[in-house]
Design an enzyme around this catalytic site. Structure first.
Site, short mmCIF file in Angstrom:
data_model
loop_
_atom_site.label_atom_id
_atom_site.label_comp_id
_atom_site.label_asym_id
_atom_site.label_seq_id
_atom_site.Cartn_x
_atom_site.Cartn_y
_atom_site.Cartn_z
N HIS A 351 9.16 -7.76 -0.39
CA HIS A 351 8.26 -6.56 -0.65
C HIS A 351 7.19 -7.13 -1.19
O HIS A 351 6.09 -6.27 -1.39
CB HIS A 351 8.49 -5.66 -1.80
N LYS A 532 -1.00 5.87 -6.49
CA LYS A 532 -0.10 4.85 -6.46
C LYS A 532 -0.44 4.04 -7.76
O LYS A 532 -1.27 4.50 -8.51
CB LYS A 532 -0.76 3.92 -5.17
N ARG A 533 0.43 2.98 -8.08
CA ARG A 533 0.18 2.13 -9.24
C ARG A 533 -1.04 1.43 -9.12
O ARG A 533 -1.75 1.27 -8.13
CB ARG A 533 1.25 1.07 -9.04
N LYS A 538 -5.17 -3.09 -4.91
CA LYS A 538 -5.12 -1.61 -4.42
C LYS A 538 -6.42 -0.87 -4.47
O LYS A 538 -6.74 -0.11 -3.92
CB LYS A 538 -4.16 -0.80 -5.24
N THR A 640 3.98 3.28 1.44
CA THR A 640 4.88 4.45 2.04
C THR A 640 4.15 5.62 1.79
O THR A 640 4.29 6.61 2.32
CB THR A 640 6.07 4.03 1.56
N LYS A 644 3.57 9.32 3.97
CA LYS A 644 3.78 10.75 3.09
C LYS A 644 2.51 11.46 3.57
O LYS A 644 2.59 12.54 4.08
CB LYS A 644 3.84 10.66 1.94
#
Ligand code: 26Q
Length: 795
Positions: A351, A532-533, A538, A640, A644
């Site tokens: 991952h 998200k984290r 990110k 992911t 969604k």
């Protein structure tokens, strides 16, 4: 006519309230009612669950064992109601008992036994395996404390323990008879050429089962979580001497193993307790798997015909050596046979490519905690070297006094998979190039997916209702059918209904934000969501810098016809990740200034509700207009959340990273706001040490934003608060925020223009939903079943 199911349910709920909980209706709290209802529902799960287990046994089916340190399952009550088709009857029953089902559903604490994507993926996979009738067990740890609860104190993240079991867990079935001794430490002796491990410590793993029911209740699997118990509850000698507290100290020690989830998903630190947790899970799971196989009369030399074991990242990668140890030391098998069988059973999912997140254990730690496994790891490494004489000298499991868990997992597995097309290519080219050359068929792609039952049907009733009205039933278990929506997108009436469903979700979110944050927001604004984290790659920083640029631009020209926007953030930082915490602080500081500015008013709001978790995602995802997926290309394995949002009709603004690439392919460039450097361009850009300075010098907007932050515009009481942060953007911008900034601003402008043409926007949004079928985790699991596990569905 009174509903039969509803009145039966009422009887059952009342019986549980009285006889299971010992409570009277007039004194019952919402938690009492929730417990009573959950027990009544659990009763109905047990029969299909027991039947599925019995069928797996009697039909001698191959089973999947999904080993994961994380299962981020969230709430279970509504999920069970949806999959059992009992939602309406239960609402009616609770109504008749004078209770509001929504309040009861909201009362359930999240099971937050995971950090983020990897843990949530495990939960979606469990649901899809149950839906498809894939016989499976999930194995994990029953953490007493899940991921910490986040709050903000003057904008700074604070962490508090997540005491999720405080009021009991109605879904948990303790199995005190299913317990295994887990050995640690000690030393290894040799007797007649056989190694004998004399452990220094032993702890018991006790099983706790949660049924996982599939869509329409046709199949159910087990999530088996292990709790640590002391091998001996008391040290009797101390106890008899009156040293009662000391006598119980073994108990405290043992319990620490399943006490708390490590809240870090970004940096690996070689902590001994973490290694012990990983072995605790893995050894308990493998002992359970072998016990079941032996009980069913399986010839262990054919184990791989009966058992498929999937390792969720390297966290359970001790499974290779542990399975070999059990086969050799407990079942007398030669090493050469044991390694072949282990390989036949094991699969490894990668991952992450981030070097700082790859697990490596100092041989000292590894050899101290698991002395027998250290020997076996060296044996595996030597065996592999011998099988592949051309393996370069710098490749191997044990190098520079470290055990590399990625290499270990690779070598002990028959298949290794990445989680998106781009990520899998990078796993081949950058993570394991030499091993890939030696084993060209081993690495395969399995693009992630999410369960449409939870992430569309359950969390978005208005849209789910519209879909069923438009294309009929059955799409929930056959998500490709969403493409039947396409012809309807041409119809004005459908687009209007699609817009109305989205608006209903936005109104619901606005009301919740009003209640919980005291914030008034306009439900007709563009809801722009990044949840998200918090991590540098990110790039929440890129998002907040753009927000500041927008705020300045609106103030400079308030009447320029701006599209009102609500920028929503959600997510936690690892407690020790200082840079991520600084970004959180900045977002909150910006929100405080922007939200109280009368000039920008409803044209811009910044919202960051604390403690983002699965149930908050279930509120935010259906209400989003725009999905932010803006990682530095090459860094996000898949994502992911992106899937969604797409399913729920939010177009993506994003880079060519992870599964964004495949989302773009499915929706087409006209329904996606693409920007930024590609993974290849990122590598070239980084080669220039001045790339970010040049980008800043070329961008007036970015210079202004950095200037405002540096001047303390958002931290007037502490003007130098963000000097280090600004300095990093100028000089140490590893994640290339500056080089992507202008391109991001352009894409954001395109999103504004598209949104202000309501018809065009509704078409884009609906196309996203209609083309999201590929991202069902049912598709992913079907593919794992044929390509990795060799398991066929039981239904
Ligand atoms: C490792 C060692 C010690 C302590 C903690 C860890 C640890 C724990 C969790 C390392 C990594 C994680 C989690 C990683 C994760 O969530 N990765 C995400 O996986 C998703 C599912 O495949 C992807 O969609 C995301 O792109 C990826 O970031």
């Amino acid at each position: 006519m009174p509903n039969v199911t509803s009145s039966l349910l009422q009887t059952d709920i009342m019986r549980h309230l009285t006889l299971t909980l010992g409570q009277t209706p007039d004194a019952a709290s919402v938690t009492d009612w929730r417990m009573a209802l959950s027990h009544a529902i659990r009763d109905r799960l047990l029969t299909p669950w027991l039947e599925a287990q019995a069928r797996s046994r009697s039909e001698g089916r191959k089973r999947v064992y999904y080993l994961s340190m994380e299962f981020l399952i969230g709430r279970l009550l509504e999920d069970a109601l949806i999959n059992m088709g009992l939602h309406d009857e239960v609402r009616e029953a609770m109504g008749a008992l004078g209770q509001d089902l929504s309040a009861i559903i909201e009362d359930e604490p999240d099971a937050a036994l995971g950090n983020g994507g990897l843990g949530r993926l495990a939960a979606c996979f469990m649901e899809s395996m149950a839906t498809l009738g894939c016989p499976a067990f999930g194995y994990g740890i029953r953490y007493e404390f899940g991921l910490f609860r986040q709050s903000f104190d003057e904008g700074r993240q604070m962490e508090a323990p997540d005491d999720w079991l405080a009021c009991g867990n109605p879904w948990d079935i303790a199995r005190p008879m299913h317990r295994y001794a887990i050995p640690f430490m000690g030393k290894v002796s040799t007797k007649d050429g056989v190694s004998v491990w004399h452990p220094g410590e032993t702890v018991y793993a006790v099983a706790h089962d949660t049924p996982v029911i599939g869509w329409q209740g046709k199949w159910a699997n087990t999530l088996r979580l292990w709790a640590a118990e002391p091998a001996t509850p008391f040290d009797l000698a101390s106890f008899n001497q009156g040293e009662y507290a000391n006598a119980a100290s073994a108990k405290v020690l043992a319990h620490t193993l399943s006490r708390v989830l490590y809240p870090d998903d970004s940096t690996y630190q070689g902590k001994e307790l973490r290694l012990k947790q990983e072995f605790f899970l893995t050894s308990a799971a493998l002992q359970d798997i072998l016990a079941r196989a032996v009980a069913e009369g399986v010839d262990l030399r054919r184990l791989h015909d009966h058992v498929a074991i999937q390792m969720n990242d390297t966290h359970p990668a001790i499974a290779g050596p542990e399975l070999i140890r059990l086969l050799m030391d407990e079942h007398g098998m030669p090493f050469a046979d044991a390694i072949t069988i282990a390989q036949g059973c094991l699969g490894y999912t990668n991952h992450t490519l981030l070097p700082e997140a790859l697990e490596r254990w100092a041989t000292y730690t590894f050899g101290t905690v698991l002395p027998r496994h250290m020997q076996i790891v060296e044996q595996i490494d030597a065996w592999h070297q011998q099988q592949h004489p051309r393996r370069p000298h710098y490749v191997g499991i044990v190098k520079h006094h470290e055990v590399r868990m990625g290499e270990l997992a690779f070598i002990t597995s028959h298949k290794v998979n990445g989680v998106s097309a781009l990520h899998t290519e990078l796993v081949k080219q950058t993570l394991f190039p030499e091993l890939h050359a030696l084993h060209p068929d081993r690495i395969i792609n399995q693009t992630n997916g999410v369960t449409p039952r939870r992430w569309l049907k359950m969390c978005n009733p208005p849209l789910a209702g519209l879909i069923t009205e438009t294309i009929g039933q059955g799409w929930e278990a056959d998500l490709d059918r969403l493409q039947d929506l396409e012809p309807h997108i041409e119809e004005r009436s459908f687009r209007t209904a699609f817009g109305a469903a989205k608006r209903a979700n936005k109104v619901r979110l606005s009301n919740w934000l009003k209640e919980t944050q005291g914030l008034q927001i306009d439900p007709d604004a563009l809801f722009d969501v990044q949840v998200k984290r918090i991590h540098e790659y990110k790039r929440q920083l890129l998002n907040i810098l753009e927000t500041i640029a927008r705020w300045k631009a609106i103030r400079d020209n308030p009447t320029a016809g701006w599209v009102p926007r609500v920028t929503i953030f959600g997510g936690k930082s690892a407690p020790g990740y200082a840079v991520a915490k600084e970004i959180i602080h900045l977002i909150n500081d910006v929100a405080a200034v922007v939200n109280s500015d009368p000039v920008t008013g409803d044209l811009l709001k910044v919202v960051y509700p604390p403690n983002y978790n699965v149930s908050m995602a279930e509120r935010l995802v259906p209400a989003a207009d725009l999905s932010q997926q803006i990682s530095t290309a090459g860094k996000e394995a898949s994502g992911t959340g992106n899937m969604k949002f797409m399913m729920n009709g939010a177009p993506t603004i994003g880079t060519l990273d992870g599964a964004n690439v495949e989302i773009l392919q499915e929706v087409g460039p006209e329904n996606f706001f693409l920007f930024g450097l590609t993974a290849e361009e990122v590598l070239t850009a980084r080669a220039d040490p001045d790339v970010s300075r040049k980008a800043i010098e070329a961008s007036q907007a970015l210079r202004d934003v950095l200037q405002m932050i540096a001047e303390g515009r958002f931290s007037p009481s502490d003007p130098s608060r963000y000097h280090a942060l600004v300095n990093r953007v100028w000089h140490h911008d590893y994640f290339l925020v500056a080089p992507d900034f202008d391109s991001y601003i352009i894409a954001q402008g395109q999103a504004d223009r598209a949104f202000s043409d309501r018809d065009r926007w509704l078409e884009m949004a609906a196309r996203n939903t209609a083309r999201s079928g590929f991202f069902s985790s049912d598709r992913t699991i079907r593919s794992y079943m044929t390509e990795i596990w060799g398991v066929s569905p039981a239904i």
